[in-house]
Design an enzyme around this catalytic site. Structure first.
Site, mmCIF file in Angstrom:
data_model
loop_
_atom_site.group_PDB
_atom_site.id
_atom_site.type_symbol
_atom_site.label_atom_id
_atom_site.label_comp_id
_atom_site.label_asym_id
_atom_site.label_seq_id
_atom_site.Cartn_x
_atom_site.Cartn_y
_atom_site.Cartn_z
ATOM 1 C CG ASP A 105 22.742 18.114 -41.981
ATOM 2 O OD1 ASP A 105 23.785 18.495 -41.414
ATOM 3 O OD2 ASP A 105 22.271 18.683 -42.991
ATOM 4 C CD GLU A 128 1.962 -1.228 -6.200
ATOM 5 O OE1 GLU A 128 0.766 -1.477 -6.103
ATOM 6 O OE2 GLU A 128 2.642 -0.773 -5.252
ATOM 7 C CG ASP A 138 -4.840 1.889 -6.880
ATOM 8 O OD1 ASP A 138 -6.075 2.026 -6.899
ATOM 9 O OD2 ASP A 138 -4.162 1.916 -5.841
ATOM 10 C CB ALA A 159 -0.920 -0.003 1.214
ATOM 11 C CG ASP A 209 21.664 23.886 -40.594
ATOM 12 O OD1 ASP A 209 22.167 25.014 -40.665
ATOM 13 O OD2 ASP A 209 21.848 22.997 -41.434
ATOM 14 C CG ASP A 230 26.055 18.949 -37.483
ATOM 15 O OD1 ASP A 230 26.847 19.871 -37.205
ATOM 16 O OD2 ASP A 230 25.318 18.950 -38.479
#
Length: 646
Positions: free
Chosen positions: A381, A69, A479, A65, A111, A385
């Site tokens: 690209d 989880e 839950d 309880a 860019d 980079d």
């Protein structure tokens, strides 16, 4: 390649705020839960007179309880489904933690070519050293411009991949086909490639005479001017032409020709003798969706920084056209190299446009922005980079024109290279983070009555209210079902009209958890009061337990509705529909009907078939819970904006 590999190996991917916060929460809850469960076991055994085995089982149930989880389920499901939702905006997620970081982006480093613009180059203007000009609307190409186009084609591969080089070949074939200026059968003997030191490339062809070679060069105008060793006055005149073309948003290349006599090749292009032929201006129109996307980013408090290798005036013209920045100041790679980190960091507060950058300078800019407290997303690209993409909080590689190395280093890949796709992903990232916050608040609110209903009756020597089987049913089925419903919550209407959240914020922040604990404790107090009254009135434990259990299960619906939007009452009609709410409500209601209605399950759960009086008692507890949630909402609603996921 070795330096790039070393930079990739030494660049550490940042740990997301959600990862740090969840680790801290798990550690604290584990210690607290184990201590409380041990104390509860001893209380049940020594204080309440239960058997040791029964007390140990009750302690284990209490631990279940206490420990939320559902949190791992929420984080896994929300982020995984979030990656799927983002993929519908043409953005592929390669690293799931980036989904969470999207919502905190405060600086977007982009860019220019292909992201802000269409990356569809066309030759728009030709310029000769004497100032003569030719534009794309002309009906013929005068003879003086033929050599300029001819040597631009010779300096370009015959079957190019780069959009600018494609534009050169298309333009040249259109105007020069059928003349002596097209040399489709020629192949260069040697090539001098573009380099960080010389931003120009040269193709060398065998000439007509023995030991004579023809040179064709193109590149950045200032680099080609330097290779031609022009007089200062001539160089200044050409640079003024370059500036004028760039201010109209054109990308500009310089072209030169030369000859070489001899057998041994020089090590550098500087050792050749070139003659400057002129300038080529290329138009690359902005993507039509970019201005609206940039305006949305600015309303969301996201600063956009352009990082390009183009001329400063070109960067300024495109930025003005798409509404990227109201600040006209530009910093160049040469200026950056002359500044230390402190001075450059101070300069970045005033500059949104960075031009003539080398790839390693992009990495430096990303690192300085992050050190200044910004959450940085960067697009790239090229192979060079990759280190900057890895160092950014969210590295975004181009999917259409990006290299494999860039995609491997990035957390996200744009499938259409569109700036609007980045903005759509940021919007989804904010929605996902908001929904994680809502679900976390719900989970902690729900755990309060479960803990209280399991612990308080033992302390007060009341009959057992929640047995381990009840807690198992709540924790493992009900839950999580209620929690996952929050994943489908639509985005708030003003989600892109608020500033980015602080990097230190998390769903487990004190303000969010405090609100959840107050919600849950109030609900727990109502249920305990109802159980106490029923017990005091002589109602059997099974009947009292049934009334409280029904109120607890139905109360989960109220908590779900109350945590969808703190700005509105729990039962108010929501502006946006969640398709999973009715399904969840129906499923949990059916499960409650099975548990209460079937004798076998009713016996296992220690419940009884409720009569009208018990249903009335459950209804009274639910009305009190609804009044509590509404009262809490009214008290805190003026400050709701201080909570995450308002």
């Amino acid at each position: 390649m070795g330096r790039i590999g070393e930079a990739l190996a030494t660049t550490v991917e940042p740990v997301s705020g959600l990862q740090r916060a969840s680790r801290r929460l798990i550690r604290n809850l584990t210690v607290g839960g184990l201590l409380l469960a041990a104390a509860y076991t001893l209380l049940g055994w020594l204080w309440d007179g239960h058997g040791l085995l029964e007390s140990v089982l009750a302690g284990i149930a209490l631990t279940m309880a206490i420990l939320p989880e559902e949190i791992p389920v929420i984080l896994t499901v929300f982020l995984a489904l979030g990656a799927w939702r983002i993929s519908r905006h043409k953005v592929l997620t390669r690293r799931v933690p980036a989904v969470e970081a999207l919502g905190a982006i405060s600086v977007l480093a982009v860019d220019k070519t292909g992201t802000l613009t269409q990356n569809r180059m066309r030759v728009a203007e030709l310029r000769l050293p004497d100032g003569s000009a030719h534009d794309r609307d002309a009906r013929e190409l005068p003879e003086p411009f033929h050599a300029l186009v001819e040597f631009a084609m010779l300096a370009t591969p015959a079957d190019p991949f780069d959009p600018m080089e494609k534009a050169i070949q298309q333009f040249g074939l259109h105007w020069l086909t059928g003349t002596e200026h097209v040399h489709a059968e020629w192949a260069p003997e040697i090539e001098y490639a573009l380099s960080p030191e010389i931003l120009a490339m040269t193709h060398v062809f065998r000439g007509d005479a023995r030991d004579t070679h023809l040179l064709a060069t193109k590149g950045a105008p200032e680099a080609v001017i330097d290779l031609c060793h022009l007089a200062a006055t001539d160089a200044a005149a050409i640079l003024r032409q370059v500036e004028g073309m760039a201010e109209r948003g054109l990308r500009v290349l310089g072209v030169a020709r030369g000859e070489w006599h001899g057998e041994a090749w020089p090590q550098s292009q500087h050792d050749f003798d070139f003659r400057f032929l002129g300038l080529l201006g290329f138009v690359d129109p902005p993507r039509p969706e970019v201005p609206a996307a940039i305006a949305e980013c600015r309303s969301a408090g996201i600063r956009i920084v352009m990082m390009t290798g183009d001329h400063p005036a070109t960067a300024r013209a495109i930025a003005r056209e798409v509404g990227l920045s109201e600040r006209a100041e530009v910093i160049t790679g040469v200026e950056m190299a002359a500044l230390d980190d402190a001075a450059l960091r101070e300069r970045l507060h005033r500059v949104d446009l960075c031009a003539r950058l080398k790839p390693e300078q992009k990495l430096r800019l990303v690192q300085l922005l992050r050190e200044g407290g910004e959450v940085v997303a960067m697009t790239g690209d090229g192979v060079n980079d990759a280190p900057a993409l890895k160092a950014a909080d969210v590295g975004i590689a181009m999917g259409e024109r990006g290299t494999d190395v860039a995609r491997e280093a990035a957390a996200l890949v744009l499938l259409d290279d569109s700036f609007a796709s980045i903005v759509g992903a940021i919007r989804q990232g904010r929605r996902i983070y908001d929904n994680i916050t809502k679900a976390t608040r719900f989970v902690f609110a729900v755990h309060m009555p479960i803990i209280a209903l399991a612990l308080v009756p033992t302390l007060l020597h009341w009959p057992v209210l929640l047995m381990p089987v009840h807690i198992v049913l709540l924790e493992l089925v009900i839950d999580p079902a209620c929690s996952v419903v929050f994943e489908a919550e639509p985005a708030d209407e003003g989600i892109m009209r608020r500033p980015p959240r602080a990097p230190s914020d998390s769903p487990f922040a004190a303000a969010n958890l405090r609100y959840a604990v107050i919600q849950g404790l109030g609900f727990a107090g109502i249920l305990l009061l109802g159980f106490g009254l029923l017990t005091g009135w002589g109602v059997e434990a099974a009947h009292s337990r049934s009334a409280v259990f029904i109120a607890l299960i139905v109360g989960l619906f109220l908590l779900t509705l109350a945590n969808r939007d703190l700005a509105h009452p729990a039962l108010a009609r929501q502006r946006a529909r969640n398709p999973w709410l009715p399904r969840m409500f129906g499923g949990v209601a059916a499960m409650l009907a099975v548990v209460i209605g079937l004798p076998f399950f009713r016996h296992v759960m220690g419940l009884s078939l409720p009569n009208a009086s018990l249903l009335l008692a459950s209804g009274g507890m639910l009305l009190a819970a609804l009044a509590w949630l509404e009262l809490l909402g009214r008290v805190t609603r003026p400050r709701a904006s201080a909570l995450p996921a308002h």
